[in-house]
Design a protein around this motif. Sequence first.
Motif, mmCIF file in Angstrom:
data_model
loop_
_atom_site.group_PDB
_atom_site.id
_atom_site.type_symbol
_atom_site.label_atom_id
_atom_site.label_comp_id
_atom_site.label_asym_id
_atom_site.label_seq_id
_atom_site.Cartn_x
_atom_site.Cartn_y
_atom_site.Cartn_z
ATOM 1 N N GLU A 261 0.853 -1.190 0.000
ATOM 2 C CA GLU A 261 0.000 0.000 0.000
ATOM 3 C C GLU A 261 0.886 1.235 0.000
ATOM 4 O O GLU A 261 1.867 1.310 0.738
ATOM 5 C CB GLU A 261 -0.890 0.030 1.239
ATOM 6 N N ARG A 262 0.521 2.209 -0.811
ATOM 7 C CA ARG A 262 1.298 3.445 -0.845
ATOM 8 C C ARG A 262 0.454 4.572 -0.263
ATOM 9 O O ARG A 262 -0.707 4.743 -0.618
ATOM 10 C CB ARG A 262 1.692 3.780 -2.286
ATOM 11 N N ASP A 263 1.071 5.359 0.596
ATOM 12 C CA ASP A 263 0.336 6.459 1.252
ATOM 13 C C ASP A 263 -0.236 7.401 0.208
ATOM 14 O O ASP A 263 0.462 7.837 -0.716
ATOM 15 C CB ASP A 263 1.275 7.244 2.177
ATOM 16 N N SER A 311 7.585 2.741 -2.804
ATOM 17 C CA SER A 311 7.041 2.210 -1.550
ATOM 18 C C SER A 311 8.198 1.655 -0.733
ATOM 19 O O SER A 311 9.353 1.668 -1.184
ATOM 20 C CB SER A 311 6.000 1.117 -1.823
ATOM 21 N N ASP A 315 5.374 -0.478 4.103
ATOM 22 C CA ASP A 315 4.041 -0.291 3.538
ATOM 23 C C ASP A 315 3.268 -1.604 3.440
ATOM 24 O O ASP A 315 2.065 -1.595 3.146
ATOM 25 C CB ASP A 315 4.127 0.347 2.143
#
Length: 441
Positions: A261-263, A311, A315
């Motif tokens: 997951e990337r912010d 990433s 993450d």
Amino acid sequence: MINNNLTPKKIVEELDKYIVSQDEAKKNVAISLRNRYRRKAIGDENLRREITPKNIILMGPTGVGKTEIARRLAKIANAPFLKVEATKYTEVGYVGKDVESMIKDLLAVSLMEVKEEKIEEIKDNFYNKVVEKMAKIINPLDSLNDEVKNNIMENIKSGDLDEEIIEIEKKNANKGFGNSMIEVIAPENGDINEAVENIISNLDGNNTPKKVKMTVKDGIKYLLDEEINNSIDMDEIIPEAIKRAENDGIIFIDEIDKIAERDGLSRGEVSRQGVQRDILPIVEGTTVMTKYGAVKTDHILFIAAGAFTQSAPSDLMPELQGRFPVKIKLKSLEKSDFIKILTGVEYNLLHQYIELLKIDNVELSFSKSAIDRIAEVAIELNENVENIGARRLASVLEGVLKEIMFEAPYEKMTKIKIDKKLVDKIFKIEYEEENLDKYIL
């Protein structure tokens, strides 16, 4: 199985033969491999069960040796090895694959390895029997006496009769891993109609033997395979293959950064999270049911890899991060590394091209300045086009040798020396943007 003499230092020495730099990564995978031997040597079975592999994440750009480290490690250990890409498990139910398929595929690799080892053990026991069968096919006279038969057998063994065409009764039914397989076998001269007939007869369930023309050499191989397959007990091989997959298997999960997951980015998050959740129990330790039996994943070594440019391992889901306690950053390769790749590793690229062109009567050599320049061109193209690491060397060498490989073969041995001047002539462009695309392979 890894032996007692293969210490971490010796494992690194073996890896050094094929992989340049990346000392920290080599050291960590060597420790992981050695720990497998240490665990197996512990007498307390309950303790042995509790000791699990310390899985590894390799971080670094493409072409720096991540896959090669894992692949060579498996070869050193004679361990079943499977490479998968994390992205192929995305969108399961639409275009992706079931995550458990990686365990089933690993078991398939293990089955093939165990079967091949068994074949190597027993094939010599059947060779003379097969040669005797072939002698009777070549000369099917009922009155074939020992002297004539022995003479034919000697001619078969010496290879004198390799290209002679004979007819062999071939059965359509195949004894494999417990399931029927459709097999296409066309003769060496490529009669596709006969191959299609083989398929149709298999689909019709017609197991009547039919005569197939082939060379004596191919016939020996066919008869040998038939004898071996008839003698191999799959009930003995399957448990050994499962045991090897469970205790020695290595799964390399590439592009794991693509499921992180990337912010600030939500697109595709559900798919990425879903794949992480599916991978988690496999890495944690679970039992996967296959058509050959249950496979426990507790002691399979998982090595994950990714560029992690957008990433970071942090993450990933915390639970998944915890199952990869060893995280190693691999460095980008420099000019000196490229020169070592070209000249210092076993079966290096220069050696490969030299040996390939020998077949066409070309004695190829490279000056030191040419090797330096090839490494420089690779670095420059990586910097100005796209960084594909050591893979760039192959595209540069293809460019340098393209005309030579096209003009070969020669009637007599021809000596060709590649120097810096020739490399500069071929790569004389000023790296203008419109010209760089032609070197992206």
